[in-house]
Design a protein around this motif. Structure first.
Motif, PDB file in Angstrom:
ATOM      1  N   HIS A  16      50.148 -15.595 -25.553  1.00  0.00           N
ATOM      2  CA  HIS A  16      49.918 -16.478 -24.399  1.00  0.00           C
ATOM      3  C   HIS A  16      48.881 -17.449 -24.672  1.00  0.00           C
ATOM      4  O   HIS A  16      48.344 -18.020 -23.769  1.00  0.00           O
ATOM      5  CB  HIS A  16      49.646 -16.046 -22.964  1.00  0.00           C
ATOM      6  N   ASP A  75      44.297 -18.372 -22.480  1.00  0.00           N
ATOM      7  CA  ASP A  75      44.489 -18.437 -21.012  1.00  0.00           C
ATOM      8  C   ASP A  75      43.605 -17.593 -20.395  1.00  0.00           C
ATOM      9  O   ASP A  75      43.454 -16.078 -20.513  1.00  0.00           O
ATOM     10  CB  ASP A  75      45.983 -17.979 -20.655  1.00  0.00           C
ATOM     11  N   SER A 103      43.140 -16.800 -17.608  1.00  0.00           N
ATOM     12  CA  SER A 103      43.608 -16.018 -16.359  1.00  0.00           C
ATOM     13  C   SER A 103      43.985 -14.648 -16.781  1.00  0.00           C
ATOM     14  O   SER A 103      44.569 -13.806 -15.906  1.00  0.00           O
ATOM     15  CB  SER A 103      44.472 -16.857 -15.610  1.00  0.00           C
ATOM     16  N   LYS A 104      44.331 -14.687 -18.293  1.00  0.00           N
ATOM     17  CA  LYS A 104      44.940 -13.491 -18.698  1.00  0.00           C
ATOM     18  C   LYS A 104      44.096 -12.608 -19.693  1.00  0.00           C
ATOM     19  O   LYS A 104      43.213 -13.421 -20.150  1.00  0.00           O
ATOM     20  CB  LYS A 104      46.363 -13.881 -19.565  1.00  0.00           C
ATOM     21  N   SER A 133      47.291 -23.064 -24.471  1.00  0.00           N
ATOM     22  CA  SER A 133      48.220 -22.024 -23.682  1.00  0.00           C
ATOM     23  C   SER A 133      49.277 -21.831 -24.834  1.00  0.00           C
ATOM     24  O   SER A 133      49.890 -20.515 -24.461  1.00  0.00           O
ATOM     25  CB  SER A 133      48.623 -21.971 -22.382  1.00  0.00           C
TER      26      SER A 133
END
Length: 881
Positions: free
Chosen positions: A49, A52, A54-55, A95
């Motif tokens: 990914h 990112d 958020s991950k 991303s």
């Protein structure tokens, strides 16, 4: 994401693609630690990914010690993206998966690796040091019950036995819905599940420690009574993107086992689900057979227990069989057509032990070796050389499996870090030669010679300011008026710019200082030379025109416009340079000849293209050459105006220092940049000091030794229609300031067409009087209103008898203030000169009246002038009201 520090070597980030199993992550961590901590190469791990926030990430230095598994096993698309971008951080969309290397590739990817290599995306794969073994595995407790399952001979053509022996696993939710007698009530523990699954993640698991033991049961696929020709036992298969050929092996060896997982197209299980099923089988001691591999942490975790995994022997592998296996991709193992996935019988043999591979994108080599050696990243050479063996990987896996504190978090990082620490000496052999490198952190712009250069620049600036002050204070003195004070001030402004440039050359380069260096020096030299060149050029033009008896018009405004125009050209060029390719701070790195791991840093100012600097040098050379040429042409000008020797010395001085600066620029690729900057600073300061010593100091000495005398004028009032004033400077005429009505002053080059008659035999043949009109200047510099006639000593040409209509062509009209300051001593023959002038009064009056209408009797004026001149002991111009 995670703890990190900036690399002082500015190496491009290396991104490693990680598969969705532990050994590939551990291998990548070893590389990340060594590259980051020993070689200062920024490294991150790609799990599908990109970047990112958020991950979670799998980076070794992740703050939360996350241990997420990658989305896919082999992300070749990310390698293609890394090969396209080179720097994965250079894209706006970070991303998008991007990577440069995969550290562990199994032999099931052989055909896909070949196609990626043919397409130019990756280099040929090389061994990573480990040997892998893929295949079918069963736990020890199963073999104890059914020893025959350890070989394909005990599995062939045993449909009913396989169906009854190997039952299918149930998820937590499916068990609670279909099989639990208590419907997984939390009030009544049924021995399998303590409660109903509460989250989506729990609903799909096959095992949850202390909450769900897992369960295996028959399904319709296990019912051979209802389905005698299609029933089968259960086998745990891996995702089709892995190197599994289980369907091909089972079908063509008549082993009636099928996977029944949720993942299409081969009904496989994810890596995490496979681990859950194995743990559930061990918890419940249920029969299980599965596709697995070595080396792996789970194998080591169960080693020595009744759940230890043992390989199942299939028909032996051969080169032909390996070549006939179904390959990866949608046209192979991941095809939706089961007949394609099963392939042919020729490829149904066992998996052999094989060397695991590593691959890098093809662009990584060129990106590395296209960089100069001092700035070259060691990442490529390190990735290509590093090797980790099976035993070394198993050491890390054992530590991880046995630590048991934070298995899918910190434990793995502790295992890898401990192994790297314990084997650091041995790992040094993979560090490329000349690395790790030491960067010379000394600021060479703080050396003593830089401070000396700066001090000299400051001294030069102070001298320029002092010279400017003295020049302005003594501006009314004769010698400075002759040199034209305004032009002198322009020269000094130019010298002050050059001095400021010398100071900037001795300072730490920056974007602003690099640009200002060139602006100050270029404009400074232009202002320092152009006014002098323009002034001397004007004098030369005036003298040449006078010799040819031609009319020439010169004004102060015009001369300043010429200077301004030339300076404007230089400014336009500098603006274009600053916009298109502005000089900026650059760092030149050089490897030490003695120590290949020691880098010296030269901080300098430069543009992408060096021709900008050479054009400025050529511009300065052109100015110097112009000054030299004009100085030679001006050598025969009247002595008070003649500065040819000073101009030549000044131009030669500039040329000498400029030549040394040019040599310094040509040698810019060698030596220390700070030394070159210091030399340039010294040369600029020395140039300024030398120029002031040559041009200004001699004038100040004359002023100090002798009080300047005021300019003298011969004036005769009574002229109508004519008004003018002269200030004939060293650089040429300040020319006539024209008043209303086109009034002009006329220099009569020839008194009359019969000048020969007024030349006495006893007097020198070259001594006569020239009549011209000037306007005097009062003491405070204001022009007096009345016009008057000025007489000065001159040499008459030896030709006469011109027609009266040619008299206008034999005069020079200068539309500004021309003040003849040529001085020469009068001899004792002044009285004779007066008498001879009286003889021509009648003959010359009519001609003068025609040249200058409205004059009074020229005879009377000449008599007055001659009488006064005879009484004057000093030669030159005398003044009468």
């Amino acid at each position: 994401k995670g703890l990190c520090r900036l690399s002082k070597f500015n190496y491009t980030e290396l991104r490693i693609n990680v598969g969705n199993w532990e050994t590939t992550a551990f291998y990548a961590w070893v590389a990340q630690i060594l590259l980051s901590e020993l070689l200062d190469v920024p490294v991150s791990l790609e799990i599908g990914h990109g970047i990112d926030s958020s991950k979670p990430t799998l980076n070794f230095y992740d703050e939360e010690n996350s241990f997420p598994y990658a989305i896919t096993a082999y992300d070749y698309a990310s390698l293609r993206e890394g090969n396209r971008l080179s720097d994965c951080l250079s894209t706006n969309d970070t991303s998008v998966p991007c990577s440069h290397a995969i550290m562990e590739v199994w032999n099931g990817q052989t055909s896909l690796l070949a196609s990626e290599n043919t397409a130019g995306h990756i280099e040929p794969a090389e061994g990573n040091g480990m040997v892998g073994k893929l295949g079918w595995y069963v736990p020890s407790f199963v073999i104890e019950r059914h020893p025959e399952v350890s070989s394909f001979w005990g599995l062939q053509n045993q449909r009913e036995k396989m169906a009854s022996m190997f039952k299918r696993p149930y998820t937590w939710e499916k068990y609670c819905q279909l099989l639990s007698p208590t419907n997984c009530s939390s009030s009544f523990y049924d021995g399998v599940a303590r409660r109903w699954p509460e989250t989506d993640a729990e609903r799909g698991v096959y095992y949850k420690s202390q909450l769900y033991t897992g369960h295996f049961a028959d399904t319709a696929k296990n019912n051979c009574t209802a389905n005698p020709t299609t029933c089968s036992g259960h086998i745990v298969d891996a995702p089709c993107s892995w190197s599994t050929n289980l369907e091909q092996q089972a079908f063509w060896n008549d082993i009636y086992l099928e996977s029944d997982g949720p993942n299409e197209p081969n009904d496989s299980y994810s890596y995490g689900q496979m681990i859950q099923i194995l743990r559930a089988a061990n918890e419940t001691k249920s029969n299980i057979i599965m596709w697995w591999w070595k080396p792996d942490g789970l194998v080591l975790e169960f080693a020595g227990t009744d759940a230890e995994l043992h390989p199942v022997t299939l028909p032996p592998a051969s080169e032909i069989c390996v070549a006939k296996r179904v390959g990866p991709g949608v046209n192979g193992r991941c095809s939706s057509d089961i007949s394609v996935r099963r392939g042919t019988k020729a490829g149904s043999c066992d998996n052999d032990h094989h060397a695991l591979k590593k691959v890098v994108c093809s662009r990584l080599y060129s990106d590395t070796y296209d960089v100069s050696p001092p700035r070259r990243s060691p990442a490529y050479d390190f990735i290509k050389s590093i090797q980790v063996t099976d035993l070394e990987m198993e050491d890390m896996l054992k530590h991880w499996a046995l630590r048991g504190v934070d298995k899918y978090g910190y434990d793995g990082r502790d295992a890898v870090c401990t192994w790297v620490r314990d084997n650091l000496d041995d790992l040094q052999r993979f560090i490329p030669r000349g690395y790790p490198r030491t960067l010379d952190g000394r600021n060479r712009y703080k050396e003593s010679y830089m401070y000396a250069a700066m001090a000299m620049g400051i001294v030069a600036l102070i001298v320029v300011f002092s010279t400017t002050f003295v020049t302005y204070h003594q501006r009314d003195t004769r010698i400075l008026r002759l040199a034209n004070v305004q032009f002198l001030i322009l020269m000094l402004i130019g010298f002050s710019f050059v001095s400021l440039g010398a100071i900037l050359f001795a300072t730490q380069p920056s974007l602003v200082s690099c640009t200002m260096r060139q602006w100050l020096v270029t404009i400074g030299y232009t202002l320092g030379l152009v006014p002098l060149v323009v002034k001397v050029g004007a004098i030369n033009k005036l003298v040449r025109s006078a010799r040819k008896m031609k009319r020439v018009v010169l004004s102060r405004k015009y001369l300043f416009q010429v200077v301004l125009s030339i300076v404007t050209i230089a400014i336009i060029y500098l603006i274009a340079w600053s916009i298109v390719d502005a000089p900026t701070r650059t760092e030149e790195w050089n490897l030490s000849e003695k120590d290949l791991d020691f880098i010296t840093v030269n901080v300098d100012c430069s543009s992408r293209y060096q021709f900008w600097v050479y054009i400025t040098l050529a511009w300065e050379f052109m100015l110097c050459l112009s000054a030299c040429v004009l100085s030679v042409q001006a050598r025969k000008v009247a002595q008070e105006f003649n500065e040819s020797h000073l101009l030549f010395a000044l131009a030669f001085s500039h040329f000498a220092f400029l030549s040394m600066r040019a040599v310094t620029q040509i040698l810019s690729s060698t030596g220390s940049a700070s030394v070159r900057a210091a030399v340039a600073s010294f040369l600029l300061s020395s140039d300024v000091l030398t120029a002031i010593s040559i041009y200004f100091i001699p004038k100040f000495i004359i002023i100090a030794k002798k009080k300047p005398t005021a300019l003298k004028k011969v004036t005769i009032s009574g002229m109508s229609g004519v008004s003018g004033a002269s200030d004939f400077s060293q650089g040429g005429s300040e020319a006539f300031q024209s008043e209303a009505g086109g009034r002009r002053a006329v220099i009569l080059s020839e008194a009359n067409a019969r000048a020969k008659e007024i030349q006495p035999a006893a007097a020198p043949s070259n001594i006569k009087r020239q009549v011209r009109w000037v306007t005097g200047w009062s003491k405070n510099g204001q022009s007096e209103p009345s016009p008057r006639l000025s007489l000065s000593k001159t040499t008459f040409p030896q030709h006469h008898q011109k027609k009266e209509e040619d008299s206008d062509e034999s005069s020079i009209s200068i539309n500004n203030d021309i003040e003849s300051s040529e001085e020469s001593s009068h001899d004792t023959q002044q009285s004779q000169h007066q008498l001879k002038l009286e003889r021509v009064q009648d003959d010359s009056q009519s001609q003068v009246d025609r040249i200058i209408p409205g004059t009074e009797s020229l005879t009377q004026k000449i008599k007055s002038v001659a009488k006064h001149d005879a009484s004057t002991q000093k030669g030159g111009i005398v003044a009468l009201r």
